[in-house]
Scaffold this motif. Structure first.
Motif, PDB file in Angstrom:
ATOM      1  N   PHE A 749       0.834  -1.201   0.000  1.00  0.00           N
ATOM      2  CA  PHE A 749       0.000   0.000   0.000  1.00  0.00           C
ATOM      3  C   PHE A 749       0.871   1.255   0.000  1.00  0.00           C
ATOM      4  CE2 PHE A 749      -1.895   3.209   2.879  1.00  0.00           C
ATOM      5  CZ  PHE A 749      -2.830   3.721   2.001  1.00  0.00           C
ATOM      6  N   ILE A 750       1.926   1.246   0.868  1.00  0.00           N
ATOM      7  CA  ILE A 750       2.822   2.418   0.930  1.00  0.00           C
ATOM      8  C   ILE A 750       3.545   2.603  -0.391  1.00  0.00           C
ATOM      9  CG2 ILE A 750       4.903   3.338   2.056  1.00  0.00           C
ATOM     10  CD1 ILE A 750       3.978   1.943   4.617  1.00  0.00           C
ATOM     11  N   GLN A 751       3.987   1.488  -1.000  1.00  0.00           N
ATOM     12  CA  GLN A 751       4.714   1.597  -2.263  1.00  0.00           C
ATOM     13  C   GLN A 751       3.802   2.098  -3.373  1.00  0.00           C
ATOM     14  OE1 GLN A 751       7.766  -1.305  -3.086  1.00  0.00           O
ATOM     15  NE2 GLN A 751       6.935  -1.621  -5.116  1.00  0.00           N
ATOM     16  N   GLU A 752       2.547   1.655  -3.395  1.00  0.00           N
ATOM     17  CA  GLU A 752       1.604   2.122  -4.425  1.00  0.00           C
ATOM     18  C   GLU A 752       1.382   3.625  -4.305  1.00  0.00           C
ATOM     19  OE1 GLU A 752      -1.836  -0.211  -3.834  1.00  0.00           O
ATOM     20  OE2 GLU A 752      -0.954  -2.076  -4.628  1.00  0.00           O
ATOM     21  N   ILE A 753       1.233   4.094  -3.058  1.00  0.00           N
ATOM     22  CA  ILE A 753       1.041   5.545  -2.857  1.00  0.00           C
ATOM     23  C   ILE A 753       2.267   6.311  -3.374  1.00  0.00           C
ATOM     24  CG2 ILE A 753       0.715   7.360  -1.139  1.00  0.00           C
ATOM     25  CD1 ILE A 753      -1.723   5.608  -1.612  1.00  0.00           C
ATOM     26  N   ARG A 754       3.488   5.793  -3.101  1.00  0.00           N
ATOM     27  CA  ARG A 754       4.712   6.462  -3.553  1.00  0.00           C
ATOM     28  C   ARG A 754       4.808   6.476  -5.076  1.00  0.00           C
ATOM     29  NH1 ARG A 754       8.861   4.081   1.082  1.00  0.00           N
ATOM     30  NH2 ARG A 754       8.551   5.821   2.560  1.00  0.00           N
ATOM     31  N   ILE A 755       4.411   5.360  -5.721  1.00  0.00           N
ATOM     32  CA  ILE A 755       4.449   5.325  -7.187  1.00  0.00           C
ATOM     33  C   ILE A 755       3.445   6.323  -7.754  1.00  0.00           C
ATOM     34  CG2 ILE A 755       4.048   3.865  -9.217  1.00  0.00           C
ATOM     35  CD1 ILE A 755       6.649   3.295  -7.761  1.00  0.00           C
ATOM     36  N   LYS A 756       2.248   6.420  -7.153  1.00  0.00           N
ATOM     37  CA  LYS A 756       1.272   7.401  -7.612  1.00  0.00           C
ATOM     38  C   LYS A 756       1.812   8.828  -7.473  1.00  0.00           C
ATOM     39  CE  LYS A 756      -2.970   4.750  -6.795  1.00  0.00           C
ATOM     40  NZ  LYS A 756      -4.236   4.694  -6.027  1.00  0.00           N
ATOM     41  N   LYS A 757       2.503   9.076  -6.327  1.00  0.00           N
ATOM     42  CA  LYS A 757       3.109  10.396  -6.113  1.00  0.00           C
ATOM     43  C   LYS A 757       4.173  10.666  -7.180  1.00  0.00           C
ATOM     44  CE  LYS A 757       4.283  14.149  -3.760  1.00  0.00           C
ATOM     45  NZ  LYS A 757       3.388  15.304  -3.615  1.00  0.00           N
ATOM     46  N   ALA A 758       4.952   9.601  -7.525  1.00  0.00           N
ATOM     47  CA  ALA A 758       5.995   9.762  -8.543  1.00  0.00           C
ATOM     48  C   ALA A 758       5.382  10.090  -9.887  1.00  0.00           C
ATOM     49  CB  ALA A 758       6.839   8.496  -8.620  1.00  0.00           C
ATOM     50  N   LEU A 759       4.276   9.423 -10.228  1.00  0.00           N
ATOM     51  CA  LEU A 759       3.618   9.698 -11.512  1.00  0.00           C
ATOM     52  C   LEU A 759       3.152  11.145 -11.580  1.00  0.00           C
ATOM     53  CD1 LEU A 759       1.549   6.407 -11.887  1.00  0.00           C
ATOM     54  CD2 LEU A 759       3.567   7.070 -13.196  1.00  0.00           C
ATOM     55  N   ALA A 760       2.680  11.647 -10.459  1.00  0.00           N
ATOM     56  CA  ALA A 760       2.230  13.040 -10.441  1.00  0.00           C
ATOM     57  C   ALA A 760       3.412  13.994 -10.613  1.00  0.00           C
ATOM     58  CB  ALA A 760       1.507  13.321  -9.126  1.00  0.00           C
ATOM     59  N   LEU A 761       4.528  13.694  -9.965  1.00  0.00           N
ATOM     60  CA  LEU A 761       5.701  14.582 -10.080  1.00  0.00           C
ATOM     61  C   LEU A 761       6.323  14.524 -11.463  1.00  0.00           C
ATOM     62  CD1 LEU A 761       7.430  13.881  -6.645  1.00  0.00           C
ATOM     63  CD2 LEU A 761       6.183  15.932  -7.297  1.00  0.00           C
ATOM     64  N   MET A 762       6.225  13.376 -12.122  1.00  0.00           N
ATOM     65  CA  MET A 762       6.883  13.201 -13.419  1.00  0.00           C
ATOM     66  C   MET A 762       6.138  13.916 -14.539  1.00  0.00           C
ATOM     67  SD  MET A 762       7.987   9.216 -12.870  1.00  0.00           S
ATOM     68  CE  MET A 762       8.474   8.915 -14.549  1.00  0.00           C
ATOM     69  N   LYS A 763       5.004  14.489 -14.231  1.00  0.00           N
ATOM     70  CA  LYS A 763       4.304  15.290 -15.245  1.00  0.00           C
ATOM     71  C   LYS A 763       5.057  16.581 -15.534  1.00  0.00           C
ATOM     72  CE  LYS A 763      -0.323  13.524 -14.171  1.00  0.00           C
ATOM     73  NZ  LYS A 763      -1.686  13.859 -13.681  1.00  0.00           N
ATOM     74  N   ASP A 764       5.908  16.988 -14.574  1.00  0.00           N
ATOM     75  CA  ASP A 764       6.738  18.192 -14.772  1.00  0.00           C
ATOM     76  C   ASP A 764       7.932  17.799 -15.629  1.00  0.00           C
ATOM     77  OD1 ASP A 764       8.199  20.480 -14.694  1.00  0.00           O
ATOM     78  OD2 ASP A 764       8.399  20.562 -12.507  1.00  0.00           O
TER      79      ASP A 764
END
Length: 808
Positions: A749-764
């Protein structure tokens, strides 16, 4: 009483010194290093060395020792015989030597060159020979020398005259250096006693000089030390020899014209005029007098601006006489009114009153100060200054012997063992007065200073057990007067020196008084050349870190020991003073260093004769910059490797912990699943209302869990234990609730949240992979890439290139 040893006036080098009738003779023979007593020729070269040839080789003298050069068995020296009959200095500074008996003609002689750089003899290859023969002395000089009583019955020959007026004389007992000098000053002795220790000197208002010795005499003489009269035991002044009978240590004349004599241990005496004569009063301790003097050893006296007489005693401290002219004077001291007088200041040696009213008290336990004003004496307050071993600006020694003030009002303090101190502070009413010490390191003859006296404005005479030092207080220059200036046979005493109104100085000695006028203290301005026992440039190999350098100031008129000041740039911080003419260094650092040395002349005057030697030491491999760079590079590489290995081990440990955690979570899940199946039937009876409440509880749990993870998503050290603590439940309960609410284990669960956060940051488009990894709580970008690829099916770089925005 401290008596100086007479041996301090002897030469430190092993010569026989004779001074008589203005002639000084220094004798040299085999015991002094001379290779042979039969010297055939003597010259002085351009540098100032004395060269002597003899029947046993060649010698060089630098004022300290002889260095001998001759043929040795098997050394390859071309000399057929060590007999050298005549020597000359060649234009290249080498020494030409003629070997062959003088009765032979020149054709039968052989010539050799002594090479000064190699220290070896060579066959002379020159086409011409120098002209001139032996030194020819003036007949008047020869007659004067041969008539000296030291040469009575001896055959003498003057071999050379050096550039300082010294004549080198050969006899069958060796070589002498004869100089015609100013006759040493004499002391004046008034009796036939074995010792006549003068302890007090004073000049009264009539210009008469009072001289008191420890044989019990008090003599009164004129300025020329003539017309001697005596103070008798009953106070009469008579031309007939009379004994006063007490050892007078100080004499003082007050503003009323009364003469006070302090004795040890006879107490205090007062001479006051009555008619055409004198009345003698005596004051001693004891007898039960409440206002009597409290000690019979009187060392010093001074008068303040209120007319009070201050008496320093050695054992009872200060005594004050408020009305010195009274028939029955009262003495105020620690035993009556001065009850607060410091107990450490009982041994008073000297006193001084300043213009501002401050009194300085020199004692055996430091320097005390107090303000003398119109206030009652019982309120007198004292400040004490002593030696602080950790403060170089403190008093250099606690045993204060004398005080003096120059024409500018600067105060100096003589100590027994710490040299002389100048007071730097303006405020004397303090326990932290700042001093500047002058010791043998600054050129003093001795650190044991027993007395001081101002002289001719800004000059100061410093008396030590070794002699006298004239200190120019404006230029901080020391000039020592020791052997050669005065006749031997006496030592200076602690007596306060007396400067007469015509500038004539008087000093107390163990053999009467020693005096001189300003015209008697002239010194030589000769500037000796400093020579080294090595070349001006010395190359040291890498493995030689220790080095000894010898030097000599070529002054053969040594009335005083020659002082040297040396310093090696980059090694010595300050100038170092010594009487030794050699210095040894250990652990010389690599590189080029300049060794500097300067000296006094034979009269103790510092001269501008600095010379230098350049010393270069080749660095070892380990001392080169390249070696340090290699060592530094190797150390840096090792640190980087250690850091990477540590990070790799840490990452492996983290992955192992995560795998262990997931495994444990699955086991717990299976256990709970079995438990749920066993209890499922019972749970089917739960009311419909209870299911609604459970859904509400799950919603609260979801929000709280999501909030905690989002708040700590950048924390790479976030653990399941932290999650459990935040949610307030055990690992087992947390696993069940997360699995139920989010459909995965807490770790996933923690890793999925981190990957989702990474996807959001990688839009920049300007963000870097490493920056995304750290912001999402991954401590290693490589580990982030593996987790991302496992979840998304491609690496972060490929994902960003495709511009995908799909969520897992």
């Amino acid at each position: 009483m401290r008596k100086a040893s007479l041996a301090i006036f002897c030469f430190l080098f092993m010569t026989l010194l004779c001074v008589a009738s203005g002639v000084r003779i220094v004798h040299f023979d085999n015991d002094d290093g001379l290779d042979h007593n039969i010297v055939t020729c003597i010259i002085q070269d351009r540098e100032g060395y004395i060269w002597l040839s003899s029947r046993d080789g060649l010698s060089r003298y630098d004022g300290y020792s002889f260095v001998n050069y001759k043929a040795q068995p098997g050394d390859g020296c071309p000399l057929e015989s060590n007999r050298i009959d005549q020597i000359w200095e060649l234009p290249d500074n080498n020494i030409l030597c003629m070997s062959g008996h003088r009765t032979l003609n020149l054709a039968g002689c052989k010539y050799y060159v002594f090479n000064r750089k190699t220290g070896k003899f060579e066959v002379y290859r020159g086409k011409s020979l120098p002209r001139g023969s032996y030194y020819v002395v003036d007949e008047n000089v020869m007659r004067r020398i041969s008539s000296l009583k030291e040469y009575e019955g001896l055959e003498t020959r003057v071999m050379c005259e050096d550039r300082q007026g010294g004549y080198w004389v050969r006899t069958n007992r060796g070589i002498d250096r004869v100089t015609f000098v100013k006759e040493p000053l004499k002391n004046t002795k008034f009796s036939d006693f074995g010792e006549e220790v003068v302890r007090a000197l004073h000049q009264d208002r009539a210009g008469r000089v009072w001289i008191a010795d420890k044989n019990g005499f008090v003599r009164i003489v004129d300025r020329n030390l003539g017309n001697v009269r005596y103070l008798s035991a009953d106070g009469r002044i008579t031309p007939a020899a009379a004994v006063f009978g007490h050892n007078v240590y100080c004499i003082y004349e007050d503003c009323h014209g009364q003469i006070w004599l302090g004795t040890k241990p006879g107490g205090l005496f007062r001479l006051r005029r009555k008619g055409q004569g004198w009345v003698l009063d005596r004051y001693v301790s004891g007898g039960g007098k409440p206002f009597g003097i409290n000690c019979n050893s009187v060392y010093a006296m001074a008068e303040d601006r209120y007319g009070r007489l201050w008496i320093g005693t050695y054992g009872g401290g200060l005594n004050v006489v408020e009305r010195p002219e009274a028939d029955m004077p009262h003495f105020i001291n620690k035993d009556n009114v001065l009850s607060g007088y410091p107990r450490g200041a009982l041994k008073v040696r000297c006193l001084m009153m300043t213009r501002s009213g401050v009194m300085l008290v020199g004692t055996g336990s430091g320097l005390y100060t107090c303000m003398i004003d119109g206030k009652p004496l019982r309120r007198l307050k004292f400040w004490r200054n002593v030696r602080n071993p950790h403060d170089p600006s403190s008093l250099s020694n606690n045993e204060v012997m004398a005080l003096a003030r120059d024409s500018r009002g600067r105060i100096y303090v003589a100590t027994y063992g710490g040299g002389t101190n100048k007071i730097l502070s303006r405020n004397l009413l303090s326990n932290n007065i700042r001093f500047k010490a002058y010791t043998t390191a600054q050129g003093l003859a001795s650190d044991v200073n027993v007395s001081l006296a101002a002289w001719c404005g800004d000059k100061l005479w410093i008396v030590s057990e070794a002699g006298l030092t004239l200190f120019d207080t404006n230029r901080d220059i020391m000039i020592n007067y020791m052997r050669g200036f005065f006749r031997e046979g006496f030592a200076f005493m602690e007596t306060m020196p007396l400067c007469l109104d015509n500038g004539y100085m008087l000093f107390g000695t163990t053999q009467g008084v020693f005096g001189f006028s300003p015209s008697d203290v002239g010194k030589s301005n000769f500037v000796p050349r400093i020579v080294f026992g090595c070349d001006d440039y010395v190359e040291l190999p890498a493995d030689k870190k220790n080095f000894t350098i010898e030097f000599s100031a070529l002054d053969y008129n040594k009335n005083e020991d020659i002082w040297y000041a040396y310093r090696m740039d980059g090694v010595d911080g300050e100038w170092i003073y010594t009487k030794s003419h050699s210095v040894s260094y250990a652990g010389i650092p690599p590189g080029t260093h300049t060794f500097r040395v300067r000296s006094t002349n034979g009269d103790g005057i510092w001269t501008d004769n600095e010379r230098t030697v350049t010393i270069h030491r080749t660095p070892e491999l380990t001392e080169t910059p390249l070696a340090w760079m290699l060592f530094g590079g190797a150390l840096l590489a090792a640190m980087i490797i250690i850091y990477k290995v540590a990070r790799y081990i840490s990452r492996l440990r983290k992955e192992v912990n995560e795998i262990t955690t997931v495994t444990n979570e699955k086991i717990e899940y299976l256990k709970n699943k079995v438990h749920e199946l066993l209890t499922e039937r019972r749970d089917m009876d739960v009311a419909e209302g209870e299911e609604t409440a459970a859904e509400t509880t799950d919603s609260l749990f979801r929000n709280k869990a999501m909030g905690f993870i989002n708040d700590n998503i950048a924390n790479s050290d976030l653990s399941i234990d932290d999650f459990c603590k935040a949610m307030g439940m055990s690992r087992t309960v947390l696993y069940v609730r997360v699995k139920k609410v989010f459909g995965s284990s807490p770790n996933n669960f923690i890793q999925e949240i981190r990957i989702k956060k990474a996807l959001a940051l990688m839009k920049d488009p300007g963000v870097s992979i490493s920056e995304v990894a750290y912001k999402c709580g991954f401590s290693d970008p490589k580990y982030f890439s593996r987790c991302f690829k496992k979840t998304m099916g491609c690496s972060p770089t490929e994902y960003m290139k495709r511009g995908e925005t799909a969520e897992p």
